[in-house]
Write a protein that holds these residues in place. Sequence first.
Motif, PDB file in Angstrom:
ATOM      1  N   SER A  81       0.975  -1.151  -0.067  1.00 18.61           N
ATOM      2  CA  SER A  81       0.215   0.050  -0.086  1.00 18.61           C
ATOM      3  C   SER A  81       1.036   1.247  -0.172  1.00 18.61           C
ATOM      4  N   LEU A  82       0.920   2.108  -1.103  1.00 18.48           N
ATOM      5  CA  LEU A  82       1.613   3.030  -1.153  1.00 18.48           C
ATOM      6  C   LEU A  82       0.782   4.528  -0.789  1.00 18.48           C
ATOM      7  N   GLY A  83       0.814   4.627   0.306  1.00 13.42           N
ATOM      8  CA  GLY A  83       0.119   5.995   0.659  1.00 13.42           C
ATOM      9  C   GLY A  83       0.970   6.916   1.348  1.00 13.42           C
ATOM     10  N   THR A  84       0.442   7.671   2.386  1.00 14.14           N
ATOM     11  CA  THR A  84       1.527   8.513   3.251  1.00 14.14           C
ATOM     12  C   THR A  84       2.582   7.836   3.773  1.00 14.14           C
ATOM     13  N   SER A  85       2.205   6.702   4.528  1.00 14.24           N
ATOM     14  CA  SER A  85       3.330   5.696   4.743  1.00 14.24           C
ATOM     15  C   SER A  85       3.093   4.553   3.805  1.00 14.24           C
ATOM     16  N   GLY A 122       7.334   7.153   3.082  1.00 12.76           N
ATOM     17  CA  GLY A 122       6.373   6.459   1.753  1.00 12.76           C
ATOM     18  C   GLY A 122       6.376   7.623   0.829  1.00 12.76           C
ATOM     19  N   SER A 123       5.004   8.119   0.498  1.00 14.56           N
ATOM     20  CA  SER A 123       4.720   9.193  -0.399  1.00 14.56           C
ATOM     21  C   SER A 123       5.292  10.496  -0.240  1.00 14.56           C
ATOM     22  N   LEU A 124       5.495  10.719   1.030  1.00 12.99           N
ATOM     23  CA  LEU A 124       5.765  12.349   1.326  1.00 12.99           C
ATOM     24  C   LEU A 124       7.471  12.307   1.003  1.00 12.99           C
ATOM     25  N   THR A 125       8.100  11.186   1.215  1.00 11.68           N
ATOM     26  CA  THR A 125       9.499  11.093   0.567  1.00 11.68           C
ATOM     27  C   THR A 125       9.586  11.136  -0.706  1.00 11.68           C
ATOM     28  N   ARG A 126       8.768  10.056  -1.368  1.00 10.33           N
ATOM     29  CA  ARG A 126       8.908  10.276  -2.869  1.00 10.33           C
ATOM     30  C   ARG A 126       8.517  11.809  -3.200  1.00 10.33           C
ATOM     31  N   GLU A 127       7.645  12.405  -2.624  1.00  9.22           N
ATOM     32  CA  GLU A 127       7.265  13.656  -3.054  1.00  9.22           C
ATOM     33  C   GLU A 127       8.424  14.836  -2.993  1.00  9.22           C
ATOM     34  N   ASP A 128       9.141  14.637  -1.784  1.00  5.84           N
ATOM     35  CA  ASP A 128      10.162  15.573  -1.537  1.00  5.84           C
ATOM     36  C   ASP A 128      11.499  15.232  -2.556  1.00  5.84           C
ATOM     37  N   SER A 137       6.905  17.500 -10.349  1.00  7.21           N
ATOM     38  CA  SER A 137       5.885  16.735 -11.218  1.00  7.21           C
ATOM     39  C   SER A 137       6.383  15.273 -11.455  1.00  7.21           C
ATOM     40  N   TRP A 138       5.202  14.565 -11.455  1.00  9.07           N
ATOM     41  CA  TRP A 138       5.099  12.940 -11.576  1.00  9.07           C
ATOM     42  C   TRP A 138       5.808  12.711 -12.912  1.00  9.07           C
ATOM     43  N   GLU A 139       5.275  13.548 -13.806  1.00 11.34           N
ATOM     44  CA  GLU A 139       5.686  13.280 -15.218  1.00 11.34           C
ATOM     45  C   GLU A 139       7.144  13.253 -15.314  1.00 11.34           C
ATOM     46  N   THR A 233      -1.821  -0.913  -3.868  1.00 13.33           N
ATOM     47  CA  THR A 233      -2.803   0.014  -3.595  1.00 13.33           C
ATOM     48  C   THR A 233      -2.321   1.346  -3.165  1.00 13.33           C
ATOM     49  N   GLY A 234      -3.262   2.075  -2.798  1.00 10.22           N
ATOM     50  CA  GLY A 234      -2.820   3.383  -2.155  1.00 10.22           C
ATOM     51  C   GLY A 234      -2.538   4.286  -3.514  1.00 10.22           C
ATOM     52  N   GLY A 235      -2.490   5.703  -3.170  1.00  9.25           N
ATOM     53  CA  GLY A 235      -2.333   6.967  -4.175  1.00  9.25           C
ATOM     54  C   GLY A 235      -0.889   6.733  -5.090  1.00  9.25           C
ATOM     55  N   ALA A 236       0.236   6.101  -4.799  1.00 12.52           N
ATOM     56  CA  ALA A 236       1.228   6.065  -5.637  1.00 12.52           C
ATOM     57  C   ALA A 236       1.103   4.624  -6.616  1.00 12.52           C
ATOM     58  N   SER A 237       0.022   3.753  -6.541  1.00 15.95           N
ATOM     59  CA  SER A 237      -0.023   2.685  -7.412  1.00 15.95           C
ATOM     60  C   SER A 237      -0.944   3.198  -8.452  1.00 15.95           C
ATOM     61  N   SER A 238      -1.168   4.393  -8.653  1.00 13.42           N
ATOM     62  CA  SER A 238      -1.585   4.690 -10.022  1.00 13.42           C
ATOM     63  C   SER A 238      -0.517   5.018 -11.044  1.00 13.42           C
ATOM     64  N   ASN A 239       0.718   5.068 -10.445  1.00 14.26           N
ATOM     65  CA  ASN A 239       1.995   5.284 -11.235  1.00 14.26           C
ATOM     66  C   ASN A 239       2.711   4.276 -11.853  1.00 14.26           C
ATOM     67  N   GLU A 240       2.589   4.069 -13.233  1.00 14.61           N
ATOM     68  CA  GLU A 240       2.922   2.909 -14.068  1.00 14.61           C
ATOM     69  C   GLU A 240       4.483   2.811 -13.855  1.00 14.61           C
ATOM     70  N   SER A 241       5.392   3.688 -13.886  1.00 19.08           N
ATOM     71  CA  SER A 241       6.702   3.428 -13.827  1.00 19.08           C
ATOM     72  C   SER A 241       7.041   2.999 -12.379  1.00 19.08           C
ATOM     73  N   ILE A 242       6.328   3.602 -11.397  1.00 16.80           N
ATOM     74  CA  ILE A 242       6.624   2.868  -9.792  1.00 16.80           C
ATOM     75  C   ILE A 242       6.042   1.244 -10.002  1.00 16.80           C
ATOM     76  N   LEU A 243       5.087   0.986 -10.702  1.00 18.30           N
ATOM     77  CA  LEU A 243       4.612  -0.496 -10.903  1.00 18.30           C
ATOM     78  C   LEU A 243       5.831  -1.130 -11.327  1.00 18.30           C
TER      79      LEU A 243
HETATM   80  P1  ADP Z   1      -3.231   8.036   2.573  1.00 18.96           P
HETATM   81  O1  ADP Z   1      -2.212   7.166   3.278  1.00 18.96           O
HETATM   82  O2  ADP Z   1      -3.168   9.266   3.029  1.00 18.96           O
HETATM   83  O3  ADP Z   1      -4.560   7.405   2.445  1.00 18.96           O
HETATM   84  P2  ADP Z   1      -3.063   7.807  -0.352  1.00 18.96           P
HETATM   85  O4  ADP Z   1      -3.308   6.436  -0.513  1.00 18.96           O
HETATM   86  O5  ADP Z   1      -4.577   8.490  -0.754  1.00 18.96           O
HETATM   87  O6  ADP Z   1      -2.758   8.251   1.128  1.00 18.96           O
HETATM   88  O7  ADP Z   1      -1.938   8.275  -1.367  1.00 18.96           O
HETATM   89  C1  ADP Z   1      -1.513   9.689  -1.394  1.00 18.96           C
HETATM   90  C2  ADP Z   1      -0.319   9.971  -1.731  1.00 18.96           C
HETATM   91  O8  ADP Z   1      -0.234   9.324  -3.234  1.00 18.96           O
HETATM   92  C3  ADP Z   1       0.084  11.370  -2.155  1.00 18.96           C
HETATM   93  O9  ADP Z   1       1.034  11.862  -0.936  1.00 18.96           O
HETATM   94  C4  ADP Z   1       0.857  11.268  -3.033  1.00 18.96           C
HETATM   95  O10 ADP Z   1       2.350  11.649  -3.063  1.00 18.96           O
HETATM   96  C5  ADP Z   1       0.958  10.137  -3.906  1.00 18.96           C
HETATM   97  N1  ADP Z   1       0.450  10.123  -5.332  1.00 18.96           N
HETATM   98  C6  ADP Z   1      -0.520  10.529  -5.995  1.00 18.96           C
HETATM   99  N2  ADP Z   1      -0.374  10.381  -7.236  1.00 18.96           N
HETATM  100  C7  ADP Z   1       0.830   9.803  -7.545  1.00 18.96           C
HETATM  101  C8  ADP Z   1       1.501   9.745  -8.694  1.00 18.96           C
HETATM  102  N3  ADP Z   1       1.162   9.694  -9.841  1.00 18.96           N
HETATM  103  N4  ADP Z   1       3.068   9.162  -8.477  1.00 18.96           N
HETATM  104  C9  ADP Z   1       3.407   8.939  -7.306  1.00 18.96           C
HETATM  105  N5  ADP Z   1       2.765   9.180  -6.241  1.00 18.96           N
HETATM  106  C10 ADP Z   1       1.486   9.524  -6.347  1.00 18.96           C
END
Ligand code: ADP
Length: 339
Positions: A81-85, A122-128, A137-139, A233-243
């Motif tokens: 699960s690729l979310g905040t953590s 997790g995602s916050l470090t990827r965002e950083d 930009s994720w692109e 699953t989780g926000g970053a799982s929409s990113n094809e390159s990460i998958l």
């Molecule tokens: P939470 O753990 O708060 O429920 P989510 O599962 O909703 O979090 O994931 C949110 C995170 O997904 C955001 O912090 C964002 O960094 C990340 N995210 C969204 N779109 C992308 C993307 N295209 N590539 C990588 N990470 C992404």
Amino acid sequence: MNLMDIEHRVWSKMALEATAPGLEEKLGKLAPPHAVAGLIAPYFVERFQFKEDCLVIQWSGDNPNSLAGLTLNTPGDLAISLGTSDTVFGITTELKPSLEGHVFPNPVDPECYMVMLVYKNGSLTREDVRNNHAEQSWEVFNKHLENTPPLNGGKIGFYYKEHEIVPPMPVGFHRYVIENLDSNSLEELQEREVEEFDSPAEVRALIEGQFLSMRGHAERFGMPSPPRRIIATGGASSNESILAAIAAIFGCPVYTVQRPDSASLGAALRAAHGWICNREGDFVPISQLYEGKLDRTSLAAKLARPAGEKKLFARYSLLMKMRMQIEKNLVHRLGRTKD
Ligand code: ADP
């Protein structure tokens, strides 16, 4: 439940005695997760019109229920699960507890175990890293991933923007170049610490680092290598390159589910599972509830990436071992277990 001897599924005498006198009688007996606890209380029948013969199945917490809701049901199934953590959980037949993660009885099959790792970065470090190296930009981030080779020419990194749990490390970024990466033996690899990478290499070092760590620690907890399949699953799982990076590093197919409610869905599935086991008078695999019927339901998982190449998987295995070795030294030198 931390007082349970999870191998034998009984209360641990030693843990009970260390906690309080007479605790075993107060706690009552342990039961398998699919067992019936009893009939619903009359209060709920009167107040909410539940049927009188409504069964109550043993409860469990959000993470074990998520495992059920993501349809993990067989040893070797792994969810990321690729979310905040970032959270990793999987099913294993081997019991190999360790300090940096959790092991529970598997909530859908009493014969095996559930392993869980929780990463703070997790995602916050990827965002950083995205903000500092990929024009926010994720692109651009994905272009960097696509324009760098798998294994990153031996450039690996440890990115702890927050105190990390797996491993217990303080805030800090650490970068290394591994020499002799073409060699087949761990002894011939050598690491050299460096200050920085160029931006594309930084992005790949972060992503490869996160998933090599997940793979290394999951294997340490007894997860088979490669896993049978991964559900992302989780926000970053929409990113094809990460998958794509996950499929290459773990060497197994990656499926995605976009489901924010897997814990509550899993709780409902577990209730149905308990009900069916009770009706049959025997344990029934939970997969029988939904096998062949998933596609039309909210349980459906989509194949996002086939398994990566075997050869590359083997080379990642070596890099992972090297990384675990460096990580061990880092924890020894800087780790939070020291204080
Ligand atoms: P939470 O753990 O708060 O429920 P989510 O599962 O909703 O979090 O994931 C949110 C995170 O997904 C955001 O912090 C964002 O960094 C990340 N995210 C969204 N779109 C992308 C993307 N295209 N590539 C990588 N990470 C992404």
